[in-house]
Design a protein around this motif. Sequence first.
Motif, short mmCIF file in Angstrom:
data_model
loop_
_atom_site.label_atom_id
_atom_site.label_comp_id
_atom_site.label_asym_id
_atom_site.label_seq_id
_atom_site.Cartn_x
_atom_site.Cartn_y
_atom_site.Cartn_z
N MET A 1 53.79 -62.44 38.07
CA MET A 1 53.11 -63.55 37.41
C MET A 1 54.12 -64.54 36.81
O MET A 1 53.93 -65.74 36.83
N LEU A 2 55.23 -63.99 36.29
CA LEU A 2 56.26 -64.82 35.66
C LEU A 2 57.31 -65.29 36.66
O LEU A 2 58.30 -65.93 36.26
N ASN A 3 57.09 -64.95 37.91
CA ASN A 3 58.01 -65.36 38.98
C ASN A 3 59.43 -64.90 38.72
O ASN A 3 60.40 -65.67 38.80
N THR A 4 59.57 -63.63 38.38
CA THR A 4 60.89 -63.06 38.11
C THR A 4 60.95 -61.65 38.68
O THR A 4 59.94 -61.12 39.16
N VAL A 5 62.10 -61.05 38.62
CA VAL A 5 62.29 -59.65 39.01
C VAL A 5 62.77 -58.89 37.78
O VAL A 5 63.70 -59.32 37.09
N HIS A 6 62.10 -57.77 37.49
CA HIS A 6 62.48 -56.96 36.33
C HIS A 6 63.26 -55.74 36.78
O HIS A 6 62.84 -55.02 37.70
N ASN A 7 64.39 -55.49 36.14
CA ASN A 7 65.23 -54.35 36.46
C ASN A 7 64.81 -53.11 35.66
O ASN A 7 64.52 -53.23 34.46
N ILE A 8 64.81 -51.97 36.30
CA ILE A 8 64.48 -50.73 35.60
C ILE A 8 65.50 -49.63 35.92
O ILE A 8 66.11 -49.63 36.98
N ILE A 9 65.67 -48.74 34.97
CA ILE A 9 66.39 -47.49 35.16
C ILE A 9 65.36 -46.37 35.09
O ILE A 9 64.56 -46.32 34.15
N LEU A 10 65.35 -45.51 36.09
CA LEU A 10 64.45 -44.37 36.08
C LEU A 10 65.08 -43.26 35.25
O LEU A 10 66.18 -42.79 35.56
N MET A 11 64.38 -42.84 34.21
CA MET A 11 64.89 -41.78 33.34
C MET A 11 64.57 -40.41 33.93
O MET A 11 63.47 -40.15 34.40
N VAL A 12 65.58 -39.55 33.90
CA VAL A 12 65.49 -38.21 34.47
C VAL A 12 65.75 -37.19 33.36
O VAL A 12 66.73 -37.31 32.61
N ASP A 13 64.88 -36.21 33.24
CA ASP A 13 65.03 -35.16 32.23
C ASP A 13 65.92 -34.06 32.79
O ASP A 13 65.54 -33.33 33.70
N VAL A 14 67.13 -33.95 32.22
CA VAL A 14 68.06 -32.90 32.70
C VAL A 14 68.05 -31.67 31.78
O VAL A 14 68.89 -30.79 31.91
#
Length: 356
Positions: free
Chosen positions: A114-127
Amino acid sequence: MVRRYPCVEVDLKKVTHNARKIMTLCNKNDIDVVGVTKVFCAELPVVQAVLNSGINMIGDSRILNLKKMEGLNCKKMLLRIPMKDQAYEVVKYSDISLNSELNVIGELSRVAKMLNTVHNIILMVDVGDLREGVLIKDVIDIVKEIIKFENIRLVGLGTNVTCYGGVIPDENNLGKLVKLRDKVMEIFDIDLPIISGGNSSSLYMAAGGTVPKGINQLRIGEGIVLGRETSFGHKISGCYSDAFVLKSEIIEIKDKPTVPVGKIGVDAFGEKPRFKDKGIRKRAIAAVGRQDIKLDGLSPLNKNIDIFGASSDHLILDITESEKPLKVGDVIVFNMDYGCILAAMTSPYVNKYYSA
C-alpha cells in the motif's frame, strides 16, 4: 542548571566511549552493532551519543520510541515481534523488524504494498531460550511461505538468548544459526546477509574471539549503558559502568529502631517483610521509591550507606556509618543496574539531565 530531584544524570561522553569500544570490539570479529535504545526510552541526547560512536543502526522494542527517532539519520530496527495492528507503523517507522508469525508478516506485506515500499525482516529462530522465534525444525517451511509475500524482503535469521531462559550463547547454539542460514540459502537460492546473534550476552564471545564465523550482527543495549557483557556480568575492558547515576534528596533523618513495633502483616506490595534487629540506627528517607526504581538494582556510591527498603515513594537508608555527616536536603548518589535504569528512565517522576 538547578537540579530537581530525584534525577538520573547521564554522562553522554561515557555513553559514546562505551559504544565506540564495543563497536571496535565487534568489528574485529566482523560483527556490526545495533545500538539498543529501549533502556533509556530513546531519549534523543543519549541516542545521539550512541550514534556519535559510529554505530549506524539503532534498535528499540517500542513503536513510540521509533517515532521519536524518526528524524535521525540512521537505520532503525524494531526489536519486539510486531503486533498485527501495528503493521502500518512498523513499516513507516522501522527499516527492519524481527518477526516469527506468518500472519503478521502477511499484514506487513499488505501495508508495504500500500505504501509502495519493501519492508525488510529478520526471521527469529529459537535456539533454546524459549522466548520469541520459530523452532529450528520449522524454519524451512516458514521461509517457503515468507518468500511468497510481495513487498517483504527476508534479509536474515536472528535469535535471542539469556533474556528469558538465561541460556548462555555459545559456539553450539549460535553455530546452529549459521548452519541454518547456509541451508536456507542453498535450498531457496536467496541471499541472507544478516545473522543477528543475540545481545550483550554474546559480548563475552566477541572479547574471546569465539563467535562462530558468520554471526555478523549483535543487538547491544546493556553493554553500551553499563559497559559489561551479560552472560557472566564481566566488565568490558576500558568501558565505564557509571554513565548513568541516580540522585535523590534526603527528606527526613531520624534515630529509630530497626524492627517495627506491632504485629507484622504484609506491606503495600503484598509481601511480608523481615527485619534484622540492629538496634537504634540513624535512618534517612530519600525521595524516590518503587514506583521509580528497581530496589534490588540500586547501590549507594557511599559504601557506608545501606538500603533498608522502600515503599512506593520513600527509600529508607541506614546512614549511621556514613563518614560524612548528612542532613536533610543533602543528595545521595546511586549506581543502578540495567533493570533499575530501565525503571528510572521510564518513570515520569524522575528528572533526566545530560552532560555533554
